[in-house]
Write a protein that holds these residues in place. Structure first.
Motif, mmCIF file in Angstrom:
data_model
loop_
_atom_site.group_PDB
_atom_site.id
_atom_site.type_symbol
_atom_site.label_atom_id
_atom_site.label_comp_id
_atom_site.label_asym_id
_atom_site.label_seq_id
_atom_site.Cartn_x
_atom_site.Cartn_y
_atom_site.Cartn_z
ATOM 1 N N SER A 38 5.264 21.312 -11.345
ATOM 2 C CA SER A 38 4.388 22.429 -10.987
ATOM 3 C C SER A 38 4.597 22.790 -9.525
ATOM 4 O O SER A 38 4.802 21.924 -8.679
ATOM 5 C CB SER A 38 2.926 22.061 -11.228
ATOM 6 N N ASN A 52 5.460 33.106 -6.311
ATOM 7 C CA ASN A 52 6.087 32.364 -7.404
ATOM 8 C C ASN A 52 5.201 31.199 -7.820
ATOM 9 O O ASN A 52 4.761 30.421 -6.989
ATOM 10 C CB ASN A 52 7.452 31.827 -6.971
ATOM 11 N N MET A 54 4.588 28.100 -11.059
ATOM 12 C CA MET A 54 5.127 27.422 -12.228
ATOM 13 C C MET A 54 4.244 26.232 -12.558
ATOM 14 O O MET A 54 3.779 25.519 -11.662
ATOM 15 C CB MET A 54 6.559 26.962 -11.968
ATOM 16 N N TYR A 55 4.001 26.028 -13.847
ATOM 17 C CA TYR A 55 3.208 24.883 -14.314
ATOM 18 C C TYR A 55 4.000 24.157 -15.383
ATOM 19 O O TYR A 55 4.381 24.743 -16.410
ATOM 20 C CB TYR A 55 1.874 25.342 -14.879
ATOM 21 N N ILE A 61 6.945 24.561 -20.145
ATOM 22 C CA ILE A 61 6.953 25.054 -18.775
ATOM 23 C C ILE A 61 6.540 26.528 -18.788
ATOM 24 O O ILE A 61 7.039 27.322 -19.596
ATOM 25 C CB ILE A 61 8.350 24.908 -18.156
ATOM 26 N N GLN A 63 6.034 29.943 -16.245
ATOM 27 C CA GLN A 63 6.370 30.519 -14.950
ATOM 28 C C GLN A 63 5.793 31.922 -14.829
ATOM 29 O O GLN A 63 5.753 32.677 -15.810
ATOM 30 C CB GLN A 63 7.893 30.602 -14.761
ATOM 31 N N ASP A 65 5.985 35.168 -11.811
ATOM 32 C CA ASP A 65 6.379 35.724 -10.519
ATOM 33 C C ASP A 65 5.742 37.105 -10.381
ATOM 34 O O ASP A 65 5.881 37.958 -11.274
ATOM 35 C CB ASP A 65 7.896 35.866 -10.416
ATOM 36 N N ARG A 90 7.452 33.737 -18.005
ATOM 37 C CA ARG A 90 8.410 33.004 -18.827
ATOM 38 C C ARG A 90 7.777 31.745 -19.415
ATOM 39 O O ARG A 90 7.078 31.015 -18.700
ATOM 40 C CB ARG A 90 9.624 32.603 -17.972
ATOM 41 N N SER A 101 13.703 29.660 -24.294
ATOM 42 C CA SER A 101 12.764 30.406 -23.468
ATOM 43 C C SER A 101 12.493 31.797 -24.016
ATOM 44 O O SER A 101 13.312 32.371 -24.741
ATOM 45 C CB SER A 101 13.292 30.530 -22.031
ATOM 46 N N ASP A 103 11.264 35.368 -22.131
ATOM 47 C CA ASP A 103 11.187 35.911 -20.784
ATOM 48 C C ASP A 103 10.760 37.374 -20.854
ATOM 49 O O ASP A 103 11.375 38.172 -21.570
ATOM 50 C CB ASP A 103 12.580 35.819 -20.151
ATOM 51 N N ASN A 238 8.287 26.556 -0.925
ATOM 52 C CA ASN A 238 7.547 26.091 -2.098
ATOM 53 C C ASN A 238 6.806 24.798 -1.821
ATOM 54 O O ASN A 238 7.291 23.921 -1.080
ATOM 55 C CB ASN A 238 8.492 25.869 -3.277
#
Length: 241
Positions: A38, A52, A54-55, A61, A63, A65, A90, A101, A103, A238
């Motif tokens: 994350s 940005n 993400m988890y 996963i 994401q 943005d 995503r 994925s 997206d 990040n």
């Protein structure tokens, strides 16, 4: 613009000083596109900015943005505020190095959806290669009347992500890819190169350079006019948790 990019890096380093006590996640390189972790971060480029997120929940996963693109168009005009907004969401599922994925990305006037797969080949302890293959569809507000790459169309994309992960957690990568636009009858060729530097166990600063090759209008495609080559350089910071 230079001052804002310097400020972005200083913000990442400052956050690193505050995060020195944060525990490191063992055996994870944050440049690995199939790794589950994350993070929250910011990215900046000339006329562009992005938040940005993400988890990572095990093999699942997520994401997101959110950003803006204030780049001038071919006529030298900047977009209105609503048109400058961009997004990408995503969902990514990873099992034993194989990832699938969905997206979704776009903005006020366009939406693109991709579904695809990525596989991880571990060449050695430091080098990893990830072949990628996706298919999707792109729509735009005026898609029925627009020319070339803005036209509603099915898409196919192939690429490879190659990464060198340093033992200290830093990384460098290259990601060439090619997207075929069915209606435009044209390949859009791009390459992204970048890297990240761990300034603390849970903080990184990094960069990426995105280059899109020139596309020529010919009798065999539906491009209205030539599309010039374009290069954008980003700086990133990040925090991982």
């Amino acid at each position: 613009m230079k001052k804002s990019l310097i400020a972005l890096l200083l913000a990442g380093v400052s956050a690193g000083a505050l995060a020195n006590e944060a525990p490191a996640q063992e055996e994870i390189n944050y440049g690995d596109p199939t790794a589950s972790f994350s993070t929250v971060g910011i990215s900046g480029a000339q006329d562009n900015g992005q938040l940005n997120m993400m988890y990572g929940a095990g093999s699942n996963i997520f994401q997101l943005d959110l950003g803006f693109d204030n780049t001038k168009n071919a006529e030298g005009k900047r977009p209105e505020s609503k048109d400058a907004f961009k997004y990408r969401g995503r969902y990514f599922h990873v099992t034993d190095g194989l990832g699938y994925s969905v997206d979704v990305l776009g903005g006020a006037d366009s939406t693109t959806v991709f579904g695809g797969a990525i596989y991880k080949f571990q060449v050695n302890d430091n080098v990893s290669v990830f072949p990628m293959l996706s298919a999707g569809y792109s729509t735009s507000k005026d898609g029925k009347n627009a020319k070339g790459m803005d036209k509603d169309s099915a898409l196919a994309q192939a690429g490879v992500y190659a990464m060198y992960g340093f033992d200290s957690g830093h990384w460098l990568y290259a990601n060439p890819k090619s997207t075929y636009h069915v209606e435009g009858k044209q390949f859009k060729n791009q390459i992204e190169v970048g890297g990240g530097f761990m300034v603390a166990p849970a903080v990184s600063v990094g960069f990426k350079v995105e280059h899109t090759a020139e596309m020529k209008a010919t009798a065999n495609n539906n491009l209205g006019t030539d599309q010039k080559a374009d290069t954008v350089t980003w700086l990133q910071a990040n925090y991982y948790f």
